[in-house]
Write a protein that holds these residues in place. Structure first.
Motif, PDB file in Angstrom:
ATOM      1  N   ALA A   1       0.837  -1.225   0.016  1.00 33.56           N
ATOM      2  CA  ALA A   1      -0.517  -0.368  -0.001  1.00 33.56           C
ATOM      3  C   ALA A   1       1.236   1.525   0.261  1.00 33.56           C
ATOM      4  CB  ALA A   1      -1.174   0.472   1.122  1.00 33.56           C
ATOM      5  N   SER A   2       0.744   2.483  -1.068  1.00 32.12           N
ATOM      6  CA  SER A   2       1.053   3.461  -0.369  1.00 32.12           C
ATOM      7  C   SER A   2       1.049   4.435   0.928  1.00 32.12           C
ATOM      8  CB  SER A   2       0.320   4.621  -1.850  1.00 32.12           C
ATOM      9  OG  SER A   2      -0.535   4.876  -1.380  1.00 32.12           O
ATOM     10  N   PRO A   3       1.901   5.318   0.884  1.00 35.83           N
ATOM     11  CA  PRO A   3       1.845   5.558   3.074  1.00 35.83           C
ATOM     12  C   PRO A   3       1.190   6.227   3.441  1.00 35.83           C
ATOM     13  CG  PRO A   3       4.042   6.373   1.435  1.00 35.83           C
ATOM     14  CD  PRO A   3       3.094   5.671  -0.439  1.00 35.83           C
ATOM     15  N   ASN A   4       0.917   5.836   4.328  1.00 37.29           N
ATOM     16  CA  ASN A   4      -0.479   6.662   5.547  1.00 37.29           C
ATOM     17  C   ASN A   4      -0.144   7.099   5.944  1.00 37.29           C
ATOM     18  OD1 ASN A   4      -3.154   7.145   5.437  1.00 37.29           O
ATOM     19  ND2 ASN A   4      -3.740   5.062   5.770  1.00 37.29           N
ATOM     20  N   PRO A   5       0.165   8.569   6.010  1.00 42.42           N
ATOM     21  CA  PRO A   5       0.460   9.198   6.969  1.00 42.42           C
ATOM     22  C   PRO A   5      -0.817   9.571   8.053  1.00 42.42           C
ATOM     23  CG  PRO A   5      -0.017  10.654   5.579  1.00 42.42           C
ATOM     24  CD  PRO A   5       0.143   9.121   5.116  1.00 42.42           C
ATOM     25  N   PRO A   6      -0.069  10.269   9.974  1.00 40.75           N
ATOM     26  CA  PRO A   6      -1.309  10.059  10.898  1.00 40.75           C
ATOM     27  C   PRO A   6      -2.844  11.113  10.105  1.00 40.75           C
ATOM     28  CG  PRO A   6       1.419   9.993  11.315  1.00 40.75           C
ATOM     29  CD  PRO A   6       1.280  10.673   9.648  1.00 40.75           C
ATOM     30  N   ASN A   7      -3.728  10.661  10.896  1.00 38.38           N
ATOM     31  CA  ASN A   7      -4.962  11.416  10.228  1.00 38.38           C
ATOM     32  C   ASN A   7      -4.876  12.411  10.208  1.00 38.38           C
ATOM     33  OD1 ASN A   7      -6.564   9.143   9.530  1.00 38.38           O
ATOM     34  ND2 ASN A   7      -7.952   8.859  11.680  1.00 38.38           N
ATOM     35  N   GLY A   8      -4.089  13.217  11.678  1.00 39.77           N
ATOM     36  CA  GLY A   8      -3.846  14.758  11.619  1.00 39.77           C
ATOM     37  C   GLY A   8      -3.184  15.530  10.530  1.00 39.77           C
ATOM     38  N   GLN A   9      -2.256  15.178   9.704  1.00 39.02           N
ATOM     39  CA  GLN A   9      -1.415  15.531   8.750  1.00 39.02           C
ATOM     40  C   GLN A   9      -2.915  15.319   7.481  1.00 39.02           C
ATOM     41  OE1 GLN A   9       1.863  13.214   7.936  1.00 39.02           O
ATOM     42  NE2 GLN A   9       3.004  13.788  10.082  1.00 39.02           N
ATOM     43  N   GLN A  10      -3.469  14.334   7.741  1.00 37.85           N
ATOM     44  CA  GLN A  10      -4.011  14.127   6.375  1.00 37.85           C
ATOM     45  C   GLN A  10      -5.854  14.782   6.719  1.00 37.85           C
ATOM     46  OE1 GLN A  10      -4.932  10.398   4.963  1.00 37.85           O
ATOM     47  NE2 GLN A  10      -3.680   9.218   6.537  1.00 37.85           N
ATOM     48  N   GLY A  11      -6.052  15.060   7.339  1.00 36.85           N
ATOM     49  CA  GLY A  11      -7.175  15.699   7.918  1.00 36.85           C
ATOM     50  C   GLY A  11      -7.541  17.539   7.331  1.00 36.85           C
ATOM     51  N   ALA A  12      -7.897  18.110   6.771  1.00 36.50           N
ATOM     52  CA  ALA A  12      -8.258  19.472   6.581  1.00 36.50           C
ATOM     53  C   ALA A  12      -9.079  19.899   7.385  1.00 36.50           C
ATOM     54  CB  ALA A  12      -8.986  19.646   5.665  1.00 36.50           C
TER      55      ALA A  12
ATOM     56  N   ASP B   1     -11.681   8.773   8.953  1.00 35.54           N
ATOM     57  CA  ASP B   1     -10.898   7.637   9.401  1.00 35.54           C
ATOM     58  C   ASP B   1      -9.852   7.503   8.164  1.00 35.54           C
ATOM     59  OD1 ASP B   1      -8.668   5.941  10.017  1.00 35.54           O
ATOM     60  OD2 ASP B   1     -10.603   4.993  11.408  1.00 35.54           O
ATOM     61  N   TRP B   2      -9.095   8.482   7.655  1.00 33.86           N
ATOM     62  CA  TRP B   2      -7.907   8.250   7.206  1.00 33.86           C
ATOM     63  C   TRP B   2      -7.470   7.281   6.503  1.00 33.86           C
ATOM     64  CZ3 TRP B   2      -9.534  11.775   3.023  1.00 33.86           C
ATOM     65  CH2 TRP B   2     -10.078  12.668   3.515  1.00 33.86           C
ATOM     66  N   HIS B   3      -6.892   6.135   7.622  1.00 32.41           N
ATOM     67  CA  HIS B   3      -6.462   5.002   7.558  1.00 32.41           C
ATOM     68  C   HIS B   3      -7.266   3.923   7.292  1.00 32.41           C
ATOM     69  CE1 HIS B   3      -2.304   6.388   9.341  1.00 32.41           C
ATOM     70  NE2 HIS B   3      -2.929   7.218  10.059  1.00 32.41           N
ATOM     71  N   ASP B   4      -8.969   3.966   7.718  1.00 33.74           N
ATOM     72  CA  ASP B   4      -9.891   2.859   7.637  1.00 33.74           C
ATOM     73  C   ASP B   4      -9.807   3.557   5.887  1.00 33.74           C
ATOM     74  OD1 ASP B   4     -11.501   1.267   8.047  1.00 33.74           O
ATOM     75  OD2 ASP B   4     -13.346   2.214   8.182  1.00 33.74           O
ATOM     76  N   LEU B   5     -10.301   3.965   5.794  1.00 35.90           N
ATOM     77  CA  LEU B   5     -10.233   4.134   4.658  1.00 35.90           C
ATOM     78  C   LEU B   5      -9.417   3.876   3.273  1.00 35.90           C
ATOM     79  CD1 LEU B   5     -11.970   8.285   4.294  1.00 35.90           C
ATOM     80  CD2 LEU B   5     -13.301   5.974   4.003  1.00 35.90           C
ATOM     81  N   ALA B   6      -8.361   4.280   3.981  1.00 37.92           N
ATOM     82  CA  ALA B   6      -7.306   3.821   2.701  1.00 37.92           C
ATOM     83  C   ALA B   6      -6.336   2.096   2.955  1.00 37.92           C
ATOM     84  CB  ALA B   6      -5.622   4.613   3.652  1.00 37.92           C
TER      85      ALA B   6
END
Length: 138
Positions: free
Chosen positions: A31-42, A62-67
């Motif tokens: 899988a492609s890299p999955n940074p922490p939610n805090g870095q992905q959230g708007a 939950d960006w990790h769950d989606l990824a």
């Protein structure tokens, strides 16, 4: 045979018998890299105005769950493609229960008909010889 979790999928071929496995790696997908939610959230969670009650907050995404679910869908698509090309005869799915559910949901009818076994375990971090031993119960 597919051995996968939310971050890694190993496509393996059994060159042995059903009771004496000799697994050969055909392909490994990461899988492609999955940074922490805090870095992905708007921003902070949204708010929703209720008609009769005070304003309430909505759940954060939950960006990790989606990824993880996206990776499982991509793995299922790759398995569907292999099944359509005729490369896979009998399919064994080995994955944690949550990922197994997403795989089942996105496999086409042809791939589902070729499933001979499902194992609800995470074996992606084991070496191939240990996977052979664990799956045969030896």
């Amino acid at each position: 045979m597919i051995i996968c979790d939310a971050r890694k999928a190993m496509f393996l071929r059994n060159e042995g018998s059903p009771t004496l496995l000799k697994l050969e790696v055909e392909q490994i997908k990461q899988a492609s890299p999955n940074p922490p939610n805090g870095q992905q959230g708007a921003d902070r969670p949204g708010r929703m105005q209720n008609a009769v009650a005070p304003t309430s907050a909505t759940d954060e995404t939950d960006w990790h769950d989606l990824a993880e679910k996206q990776f499982a869908r991509e793995t299922a698509a790759a398995l569907n493609l292999a099944s359509q090309s005729g490369r896979s005869r009998g399919i064994v799915l080995v994955a944690p229960p949550r990922i197994l559910a997403v795989l089942r949901q996105h496999l086409d009818e042809q791939s589902r008909s070729r499933i001979v076994a499902e194992v609800d375990k995470d074996l992606t971090k084991h070496p191939i010889h240990a996977i052979e031993r664990l799956l045969t119960g030896a």
